[in-house]
Scaffold this motif. Structure first.
Motif, PDB file in Angstrom:
ATOM      1  N   GLY A 128     -10.636  -0.944  -5.058  1.00 43.78           N
ATOM      2  CA  GLY A 128     -11.428  -1.377  -3.914  1.00 43.78           C
ATOM      3  C   GLY A 128     -10.887  -0.951  -2.573  1.00 43.78           C
ATOM      4  N   THR A 129      -9.778  -0.222  -2.534  1.00 48.33           N
ATOM      5  CA  THR A 129      -9.202   0.248  -1.277  1.00 48.33           C
ATOM      6  C   THR A 129      -9.645   1.686  -1.035  1.00 48.33           C
ATOM      7  N   PRO A 130     -10.267   1.983   0.116  1.00 48.92           N
ATOM      8  CA  PRO A 130     -10.721   3.359   0.346  1.00 48.92           C
ATOM      9  C   PRO A 130      -9.554   4.348   0.337  1.00 48.92           C
ATOM     10  N   ASP A 131      -9.756   5.457  -0.331  1.00 52.16           N
ATOM     11  CA  ASP A 131      -8.805   6.552  -0.335  1.00 52.16           C
ATOM     12  C   ASP A 131      -9.582   7.834  -0.077  1.00 52.16           C
ATOM     13  N   PRO A 132      -8.918   8.916   0.327  1.00 51.28           N
ATOM     14  CA  PRO A 132      -9.658  10.144   0.664  1.00 51.28           C
ATOM     15  C   PRO A 132     -10.558  10.637  -0.455  1.00 51.28           C
ATOM     16  N   SER A 133     -10.140  10.502  -1.700  1.00 56.64           N
ATOM     17  CA  SER A 133     -10.956  11.005  -2.799  1.00 56.64           C
ATOM     18  C   SER A 133     -12.257  10.233  -2.947  1.00 56.64           C
ATOM     19  N   SER A 134     -12.199   8.900  -2.849  1.00 57.11           N
ATOM     20  CA  SER A 134     -13.412   8.102  -2.998  1.00 57.11           C
ATOM     21  C   SER A 134     -14.326   8.223  -1.787  1.00 57.11           C
ATOM     22  N   VAL A 135     -13.768   8.390  -0.572  1.00 57.68           N
ATOM     23  CA  VAL A 135     -14.602   8.592   0.612  1.00 57.68           C
ATOM     24  C   VAL A 135     -15.300   9.950   0.539  1.00 57.68           C
ATOM     25  N   TYR A 136     -14.629  10.943   0.005  1.00 62.27           N
ATOM     26  CA  TYR A 136     -15.280  12.231  -0.238  1.00 62.27           C
ATOM     27  C   TYR A 136     -16.500  12.050  -1.140  1.00 62.27           C
ATOM     28  N   GLU A 150     -17.335   4.507   8.761  1.00 64.24           N
ATOM     29  CA  GLU A 150     -16.810   3.155   8.957  1.00 64.24           C
ATOM     30  C   GLU A 150     -15.716   2.810   7.958  1.00 64.24           C
ATOM     31  N   ALA A 151     -15.659   3.485   6.826  1.00 62.56           N
ATOM     32  CA  ALA A 151     -14.631   3.192   5.824  1.00 62.56           C
ATOM     33  C   ALA A 151     -13.306   3.871   6.131  1.00 62.56           C
ATOM     34  N   LEU A 152     -13.278   4.783   7.100  1.00 61.57           N
ATOM     35  CA  LEU A 152     -12.044   5.506   7.403  1.00 61.57           C
ATOM     36  C   LEU A 152     -11.068   4.612   8.146  1.00 61.57           C
ATOM     37  N   PRO A 153      -9.765   4.746   7.877  1.00 63.88           N
ATOM     38  CA  PRO A 153      -8.785   3.986   8.650  1.00 63.88           C
ATOM     39  C   PRO A 153      -8.727   4.501  10.077  1.00 63.88           C
ATOM     40  N   GLY A 154      -8.569   3.599  11.019  1.00 62.24           N
ATOM     41  CA  GLY A 154      -8.620   4.006  12.417  1.00 62.24           C
ATOM     42  C   GLY A 154      -7.350   4.629  12.946  1.00 62.24           C
ATOM     43  N   THR A 155      -6.214   4.405  12.307  1.00 62.99           N
ATOM     44  CA  THR A 155      -4.939   4.855  12.868  1.00 62.99           C
ATOM     45  C   THR A 155      -4.263   5.940  12.045  1.00 62.99           C
ATOM     46  N   SER A 156      -4.820   6.315  10.912  1.00 68.15           N
ATOM     47  CA  SER A 156      -4.149   7.285  10.058  1.00 68.15           C
ATOM     48  C   SER A 156      -4.297   8.689  10.633  1.00 68.15           C
ATOM     49  N   GLY A 157      -3.179   9.412  10.672  1.00 71.60           N
ATOM     50  CA  GLY A 157      -3.198  10.792  11.136  1.00 71.60           C
ATOM     51  C   GLY A 157      -3.044  11.794  10.014  1.00 71.60           C
ATOM     52  N   ALA A 158      -3.222  11.344   8.760  1.00 67.97           N
ATOM     53  CA  ALA A 158      -3.114  12.263   7.629  1.00 67.97           C
ATOM     54  C   ALA A 158      -4.219  13.307   7.707  1.00 67.97           C
ATOM     55  N   PRO A 267      -3.251   8.555  -7.042  1.00 72.20           N
ATOM     56  CA  PRO A 267      -2.162   8.362  -8.018  1.00 72.20           C
ATOM     57  C   PRO A 267      -1.894   6.900  -8.334  1.00 72.20           C
ATOM     58  N   ALA A 268      -2.162   6.002  -7.375  1.00 77.16           N
ATOM     59  CA  ALA A 268      -1.914   4.584  -7.632  1.00 77.16           C
ATOM     60  C   ALA A 268      -2.871   4.020  -8.674  1.00 77.16           C
ATOM     61  N   GLU A 269      -3.994   4.710  -8.919  1.00 76.54           N
ATOM     62  CA  GLU A 269      -4.975   4.208  -9.874  1.00 76.54           C
ATOM     63  C   GLU A 269      -4.901   4.918 -11.227  1.00 76.54           C
ATOM     64  N   LEU A 270      -3.953   5.818 -11.378  1.00 73.74           N
ATOM     65  CA  LEU A 270      -3.892   6.587 -12.616  1.00 73.74           C
ATOM     66  C   LEU A 270      -3.672   5.696 -13.834  1.00 73.74           C
ATOM     67  N   GLN A 271      -2.775   4.741 -13.707  1.00 77.39           N
ATOM     68  CA  GLN A 271      -2.415   3.937 -14.867  1.00 77.39           C
ATOM     69  C   GLN A 271      -3.598   3.119 -15.380  1.00 77.39           C
ATOM     70  N   ARG A 272      -4.614   2.885 -14.524  1.00 77.56           N
ATOM     71  CA  ARG A 272      -5.755   2.072 -14.934  1.00 77.56           C
ATOM     72  C   ARG A 272      -6.825   2.894 -15.659  1.00 77.56           C
ATOM     73  N   ASP A 273      -6.828   4.198 -15.431  1.00 73.83           N
ATOM     74  CA  ASP A 273      -7.936   4.980 -15.971  1.00 73.83           C
ATOM     75  C   ASP A 273      -7.485   6.255 -16.663  1.00 73.83           C
ATOM     76  N   VAL A 274      -6.201   6.417 -16.890  1.00 72.46           N
ATOM     77  CA  VAL A 274      -5.714   7.658 -17.472  1.00 72.46           C
ATOM     78  C   VAL A 274      -5.283   7.409 -18.913  1.00 72.46           C
ATOM     79  N   GLY A 275      -5.420   8.431 -19.711  1.00 68.27           N
ATOM     80  CA  GLY A 275      -4.952   8.378 -21.085  1.00 68.27           C
ATOM     81  C   GLY A 275      -4.209   9.659 -21.429  1.00 68.27           C
ATOM     82  N   VAL A 276      -3.113   9.532 -22.143  1.00 64.57           N
ATOM     83  CA  VAL A 276      -2.286  10.674 -22.536  1.00 64.57           C
ATOM     84  C   VAL A 276      -2.155  10.686 -24.045  1.00 64.57           C
ATOM     85  N   LEU A 277      -2.365  11.851 -24.620  1.00 65.41           N
ATOM     86  CA  LEU A 277      -2.202  12.032 -26.061  1.00 65.41           C
ATOM     87  C   LEU A 277      -1.161  13.120 -26.303  1.00 65.41           C
TER      88      LEU A 277
END
Length: 374
Positions: A128-136, A150-158, A267-277
């Motif tokens: 539920g936290t906006p990140d560049p990939s989901s805003v794209y 409106e979902a963009l952070p106002g102070t980030s200079g990334a 990357p913070a959401e990988l563990q919730r939706d990633v699978g490795v075989l």
């Protein structure tokens, strides 16, 4: 008596005028000079004094005068065949030709909308936290540009946030819904060479196309259209390599690292939706922030094995990523041969040496002990 030349000329002029007037009075007005029916009215000029007006033909609205026909009957002769309209009537009845349509000019042509964002693929926003990939992904629908802004952070200079802010601003401006072209230009310049992800590079390229469209058509506005789902994706993540410690081999139970390239997800959401075989067996994942997936090698038969990573319905695979070696052989405790323990008294203390005989135990005479009195 002799008649002068002037008198004869005057007489000729008077006789000619009388003849013309008589011809006008006796004429039926229905023919032209060449004897063909033309429907026109013959108008003749009167004497030069202007005090006499000659009779004119019947008006258009009045009935034609009835005159005796050559055979002695009174009335108009019977008409046979289909009457043809006169040339003047045909000219008045025919419709006026339509004016030629003007050729289309550049201002009248529809402008083609600039290309919009290619598909990601999607990056699920699981926390539920906006990140560049989901805003794209949100910006891929041109009607959501204001919500994305409106979902963009106002102070980030990334760099990724900067290019997305410029893109959302230009999206509103090119569609005539506000926005700020100057801000979009500053964000495009500030993110040049800094957007190092696949979605960031795609956003930078689309923003450049919008700015170029505005330079060529400063006052134009167009309606942006979403890119078709079958278009080539902006990202295609892959397995860059498998870290087993440098030798390309790992035993069951050891931890290895799987490095991903061109990752378009948080990357913070990988563990919730990633699978490795590994070798077809799914294993639990520990996620790093680079991103590198840390996993434990399961028990497998020795030999080369494949590694596969699944995320958001997309799977990438690296065949023969590393080699599984046989585990170390450890003997059971019951098979070890041990010697019976010896008594503690039979073991000399470590780091101690036996003492020699004291002087009091020596045989023979020996001097008395001297006492020192301070």
């Amino acid at each position: 008596m002799a008649v002068s030349l002037g008198t004869r000329v005057s007489g000729l002029l008077v006789a000619g005028a009388v003849a013309v007037a008589a011809a006008a009075i006796t004429s039926d007005g229905g023919g032209s000079a060449d004897g063909r029916g033309g429907g026109g009215t013959v108008v003749t000029a009167g004497p030069s004094d202007g005090t006499r007006s000659l009779p004119t033909g019947p008006s258009a609205g009045s009935a034609p005068a009835v005159r005796p026909s050559p055979d002695g009957h009174i009335g108009a002769p019977a008409l046979t065949g289909t009457p043809r309209a006169s040339q003047r009537e045909r000219a008045s009845a025919s419709p006026a030709p339509a004016p030629p349509s003007p050729s289309p000019t550049m201002s009248q042509k529809l402008l083609e909308a600039p290309a919009w964002l290619p598909p990601g693929p999607d990056s699920p926003n699981l926390d539920g936290t906006p990140d560049p990939s989901s805003v794209y992904d949100l910006l891929r629908t041109p009607t959501e540009c204001r919500n994305a802004l409106e979902a963009l952070p106002g102070t980030s200079g990334a760099a990724e946030w900067t290019v997305l802010r410029g893109l959302a601003t230009a999206c509103l401006a090119v569609q005539g819904e506000g926005g700020n072209w100057a801000q979009a230009g500053r964000d495009h310049a500030a993110s040049a060479g800094r957007a190092d992800t696949c979605k960031g590079r795609a956003a930078y390229a689309v923003l450049g196309g919008l700015l170029d469209f505005h330079r060529r058509h400063p006052g134009a506005s167009v309606r942006l259209k979403p890119t078709a789902s079958g278009a080539p994706a902006a990202c295609g993540y892959r397995i860059a390599g498998v870290d087993t410690g440098g030798d390309g081999e790992a035993r069951p139970g050891e931890t290895i690292g799987i490095e991903l390239a061109e990752a378009y997800f948080d990357p913070a959401e990988l563990q919730r939706d990633v699978g490795v075989l590994i070798g077809g067996q799914q294993v639990p994942v520990l996620v790093d922030r680079r991103p590198v997936l840390s996993v434990v090698v399961p028990v497998l038969q020795p030999g080369p094995v494949d590694v596969a990573v699944r995320h958001a319905g997309t799977e990438v695979r690296m065949p023969a990523a590393f080699t599984v070696t046989a585990p170390e052989v450890v003997q059971e405790p019951s098979t070890l041969i041990t010697a019976p323990p010896r008594s503690i008294s039979s073991w000399p203390p470590q780091a101690m040496f036996p003492l020699g005989p004291l002087p009091a135990h020596l045989t023979g005479p020996h001097p008395p002990a001297r006492l020192r009195i301070p």
